[in-house]
Design an enzyme around this catalytic site. Structure first.
Site, PDB file in Angstrom:
ATOM      1  N   SER A 129       0.908  -0.952  -0.099  1.00  0.00           N
ATOM      2  CA  SER A 129       0.447   0.086   0.123  1.00  0.00           C
ATOM      3  C   SER A 129       0.730   0.842  -0.209  1.00  0.00           C
ATOM      4  CB  SER A 129      -0.585  -0.015   1.139  1.00  0.00           C
ATOM      5  OG  SER A 129      -2.006   0.707   1.093  1.00  0.00           O
ATOM      6  N   ASP A 247     -10.022  -3.983  -4.883  1.00  0.00           N
ATOM      7  CA  ASP A 247      -9.657  -2.821  -4.257  1.00  0.00           C
ATOM      8  C   ASP A 247     -10.910  -1.933  -3.336  1.00  0.00           C
ATOM      9  OD1 ASP A 247      -8.217  -0.952  -2.729  1.00  0.00           O
ATOM     10  OD2 ASP A 247      -7.134  -1.389  -3.579  1.00  0.00           O
ATOM     11  N   HIS A 301      -8.739  -5.006  -0.820  1.00  0.00           N
ATOM     12  CA  HIS A 301      -7.192  -4.468  -0.677  1.00  0.00           C
ATOM     13  C   HIS A 301      -6.210  -4.861   0.600  1.00  0.00           C
ATOM     14  CE1 HIS A 301      -4.244  -1.129  -0.497  1.00  0.00           C
ATOM     15  NE2 HIS A 301      -4.678  -1.021   1.168  1.00  0.00           N
TER      16      HIS A 301
END
Ligand SMILES: *[C@@H]1O[C@H](CO)[C@@H](O)[C@H](O)[C@H]1NC(C)=O
Ligand SMILES: *[C@@H]1O[C@H](CO)[C@@H](O)[C@H](O)[C@H]1NC(C)=O
Length: 344
Positions: A129, A247, A301
């Site tokens: 991320s 996501d 995610h």
């Protein structure tokens, strides 16, 4: 042969975002100590550095599992999980608060003075991320030790146009969110709130270009381009961006592939953008030699499985001088597979 799968449920039913979900049983077996003792430099895998996401901390069990999996795939791999503070709780806070210029400087000096990393000919890098775009910042600004292979999972290479929702009891997150909304482009916010420094709303591009403390700089979007950033990126042997198919945390999720999404939701893929066509940060240079990879993985995610990670490690990490795309990446199915939901 039993395939044991850890199907992990979210710890908290409230917005998925900041719950640490870790394997509760059948942890990965410890690395085989005898495999770490190879003295043959040609066979020793490069160290792997890992930069975690928002709300995570370097001491989290999920990250230790990922590191031991890297060692398992390439025995003898030294792994280092990047931290901004030896205190885990302060390291977590630093994912929300701080000036990224200083944070990246600190990581540069930590890595350059690390007894093992500083003596390695190169390292491989894994960014989760926001840790992905921060590792890119490390490559562009410092790259000492140099990164050979950079892999990012669900990173925000083209920024975010919305700040993530915080889970109900997460006051650090809520404080950060309140600050972001108060005055995104003020020097006060840009020097203190981490996600504000990669906030990039297409409706506010002028302010972004003028005031962004991080992303507009490392993406070389301003008139004056930094040639070192491009040169350092072109030194990568491989740059793989992995996008989570479902996501819903990163807005827009296409940022994981460095695409642009305009106010109407129209997506412009990286290869159709000026940043690529004019090679502002070396991406076209990498792509021309086949070194730029776009991958997807199932799930939301930071929903990671050991299967995906093993494939990633096989394909991208390992000994110095290895070739890529040469079949070394054949995936080994093993008896145990695990899944993790890491922090943002
Ligand atoms: C470009 O980046 C390098 C590495 O961070 C830095 O030393 C240099 O001052 C920058 N150059 C310009 C023109 O900003
Ligand atoms: C972040 O820190 C750097 C280095 O001290 C400083 O030059 C910069 O102005 C700071 N950023 C902001 C937005 O204050």
């Amino acid at each position: 042969m039993a395939i044991l799968t850890h199907l992990l449920t979210l710890l908290s039913a409230t917005p998925l975002l900041y719950a640490a979900i870790l394997p509760t049983q059948n942890p990965l077996p410890p690395p085989n100590p005898s495999s770490s003792s190879s003295n043959n430099d040609d066979e020793t895998p490069l160290p792997v550095i890992i930069w975690h996401g928002l709300g995570d901390n370097y001491a989290a069990d999920g990250l230790a599992d990922v590191a031991s999996l890297a060692e398992k795939i390439h025995p003898g791999t030294f792994t280092y999980i990047i931290r901004l503070d030896e205190d885990a709780s302060s390291d977590r806070t630093a994912t929300f608060f701080g000036n990224l210029t200083l944070q990246i400087d600190q990581v540069c000096s930590d890595l350059a003075s690390h007894p093992i990393l500083s003596t390695a000919p190169a390292v491989d890098a894994l960014g989760f991320s926001q840790g992905g775009q921060f590792l890119r910042g490390y490559v562009e600004r410092c790259n000492n030790p140099p990164v050979r292979s950079l892999v990012t999972f669900g990173s925000q290479h083209n920024g975010i146009s919305e700040f993530q929702t915080c889970s109900s009891g997460d006051w650090v997150c809520k404080g950060a969110q309140g600050l972001l909304r108060s005055n995104t482009w003020s020097a006060f916010v840009q020097s203190r709130l981490v996600p504000a420094q990669y906030f990039r709303d297409p409706a506010q591009l002028d302010s972004y270009l003028e005031f962004s403390n991080f992303l507009a700089d490392i993406n070389n979007e301003r008139a004056l381009k930094n040639a070192t950033y491009k040169a350092n990126m072109e030194k990568l042997e491989r740059f793989t961006m992995v996008l989570f198919e479902d996501d819903e945390t990163v807005v827009p999720k296409e940022s994981g592939w460095w695409a642009e999404v305009d106010e109407e939701g129209k997506v412009t893929e990286l290869r159709d953008r000026d940043i690529y066509k004019e090679n502002w940060v070396g991406l076209k240079g990498l792509d021309d030699r086949g070194a730029l990879k776009f991958e997807t993985t199932e799930g939301g995610h930071m929903q990671l499985s050991s299967k995906v990670l093993k494939k990633t490690f096989k394909e991208n990490f390992g000994r110095l001088g290895r070739k890529f795309d040469d079949g070394e990446a054949e995936v080994i199915e093993s008896e145990e597979e695990a899944e993790w939901q890491l922090e943002l």
